[in-house]
Design a protein around this motif. Structure first.
Motif, PDB file in Angstrom:
ATOM      1  N   ILE A 200       0.856  -1.202   0.014  1.00 16.03           N
ATOM      2  CA  ILE A 200      -0.074   0.069  -0.143  1.00 16.03           C
ATOM      3  C   ILE A 200       1.073   1.308  -0.027  1.00 16.03           C
ATOM      4  CG2 ILE A 200      -1.780   1.346   1.307  1.00 16.03           C
ATOM      5  CD1 ILE A 200      -2.617  -1.435   2.510  1.00 16.03           C
ATOM      6  N   LEU A 201       0.732   2.177  -0.922  1.00 16.16           N
ATOM      7  CA  LEU A 201       1.433   3.246  -1.023  1.00 16.16           C
ATOM      8  C   LEU A 201       1.300   4.380  -0.450  1.00 16.16           C
ATOM      9  CD1 LEU A 201       2.112   3.162  -4.982  1.00 16.16           C
ATOM     10  CD2 LEU A 201       3.403   2.117  -3.135  1.00 16.16           C
TER      11      LEU A 201
ATOM     12  N   GLU B 102       7.565   7.058  -9.761  1.00 19.40           N
ATOM     13  CA  GLU B 102       7.358   8.147  -8.840  1.00 19.40           C
ATOM     14  C   GLU B 102       6.142   8.044  -7.910  1.00 19.40           C
ATOM     15  OE1 GLU B 102       8.122   8.392 -11.982  1.00 19.40           O
ATOM     16  OE2 GLU B 102      10.138   8.842 -12.034  1.00 19.40           O
ATOM     17  N   ASP B 103       5.113   7.206  -8.224  1.00 17.72           N
ATOM     18  CA  ASP B 103       4.035   7.025  -7.385  1.00 17.72           C
ATOM     19  C   ASP B 103       4.619   6.469  -5.997  1.00 17.72           C
ATOM     20  OD1 ASP B 103       2.036   8.252  -9.021  1.00 17.72           O
ATOM     21  OD2 ASP B 103       1.796   6.091 -10.117  1.00 17.72           O
ATOM     22  N   LEU B 104       5.610   5.539  -6.121  1.00 19.65           N
ATOM     23  CA  LEU B 104       6.039   5.244  -4.982  1.00 19.65           C
ATOM     24  C   LEU B 104       6.863   5.848  -4.116  1.00 19.65           C
ATOM     25  CD1 LEU B 104       6.249   2.277  -7.212  1.00 19.65           C
ATOM     26  CD2 LEU B 104       7.372   1.345  -5.450  1.00 19.65           C
ATOM     27  N   LEU B 105       7.088   7.081  -4.366  1.00 17.93           N
ATOM     28  CA  LEU B 105       7.878   8.056  -3.682  1.00 17.93           C
ATOM     29  C   LEU B 105       7.146   9.368  -3.691  1.00 17.93           C
ATOM     30  CD1 LEU B 105      11.405   7.566  -5.242  1.00 17.93           C
ATOM     31  CD2 LEU B 105      10.339   6.175  -3.217  1.00 17.93           C
TER      32      LEU B 105
ATOM     33  N   VAL C 168      13.976   5.417  -1.489  1.00 24.10           N
ATOM     34  CA  VAL C 168      13.590   4.222  -1.070  1.00 24.10           C
ATOM     35  C   VAL C 168      12.232   4.611   0.053  1.00 24.10           C
ATOM     36  CG1 VAL C 168      14.080   2.485   0.843  1.00 24.10           C
ATOM     37  CG2 VAL C 168      15.873   3.241  -1.022  1.00 24.10           C
ATOM     38  N   ARG C 169      11.547   3.647  -0.013  1.00 22.27           N
ATOM     39  CA  ARG C 169      10.434   3.635   0.948  1.00 22.27           C
ATOM     40  C   ARG C 169      10.226   2.319   1.854  1.00 22.27           C
ATOM     41  NH1 ARG C 169       8.068   8.524   1.191  1.00 22.27           N
ATOM     42  NH2 ARG C 169       6.513   8.293  -0.793  1.00 22.27           N
TER      43      ARG C 169
END
Length: 201
Positions: free
Chosen positions: A55-56, A166-169, A135-136
């Motif tokens: 989940i982002l 970029e959605d992940l960050l 990093v996430r």
């Protein structure tokens, strides 16, 4: 992630064996309350054995600097640990985004798709920054048994959409649900205006 294409709805799904790796799952109001309420999930892996994602858009109160201080300089803002999903919520995993394709990945890198991969938190953080855009860190992940994700998509619980690495960050993860729906256009953009509580509409 790949270049943006029209989002998929249950009416235009491909056969059940199609992999949704690298796609976004956007929760519809059918899911209601619970861990996936208004969630945006990045599908990291999907095959006949099931699916795995994170989940982002659910940052937690815990800061990465408090739990994994040596990794804090590599974490994209906001520098919180995120709830990745209800599975193994007491364990951490890190997702990294490379600056570009073809760049030498860091030690312990496990590519998932395009420029996105798993980062080994058991290795020293020093030197890992080379080639990484950010990093996430996630507590837990989302998992589906064989056929389960396909059934949930068919019943209308998820919209499947293309996204971007970029959605992940995203620096504003709380807005990601609405942002992803809006950029799809049409009825899906209208869905982004659905109130949290329909009775308050």
């Amino acid at each position: 992630m790949t270049e943006q294409e029209p989002a998929e709805t249950p009416d235009d799904l491909s056969p059940r064996h199609r992999s949704y790796r690298g796609r976004l799952l956007v929760a519809t109001p059918l899911l209601g309350a619970g861990p996936f309420f208004r969630s945006v999930v990045a599908v990291l892996d999907h095959d006949a054995g099931g699916a795995l994602g994170v989940i982002l858009n659910q940052p937690l109160d815990a800061a990465v600097s408090d739990v994994l201080p040596e990794w804090s300089s590599l974490v994209a803002s906001p520098s919180a640990v995120f709830s990745g999903g209800p599975v193994s919520a007491d364990s951490a995993l890190a997702i990294g985004v490379m600056t570009s394709t073809g760049v030498e990945p860091p030690d312990g890198w496990r590519e998932m798709y395009d420029r996105v991969g798993l980062v080994d938190l058991d290795l020293p953080a020093a030197g890992t920054h080379a080639g990484l855009r950010g990093v996430r860190v996630f507590a837990g992940y989302a998992g589906w048994s064989p056929g389960q994700l396909e059934e949930e998509i068919a019943e209308g619980s998820w919209v499947v959409a293309d996204g971007f690495a970029e959605d992940l960050l995203s620096p504003n993860p709380e807005a990601l649900w609405r942002d992803v729906l809006r950029r799809q256009g049409g009825d899906l953009a209208m869905l982004s205006t659905f109130p949290d509580d329909p009775q308050m509409n």
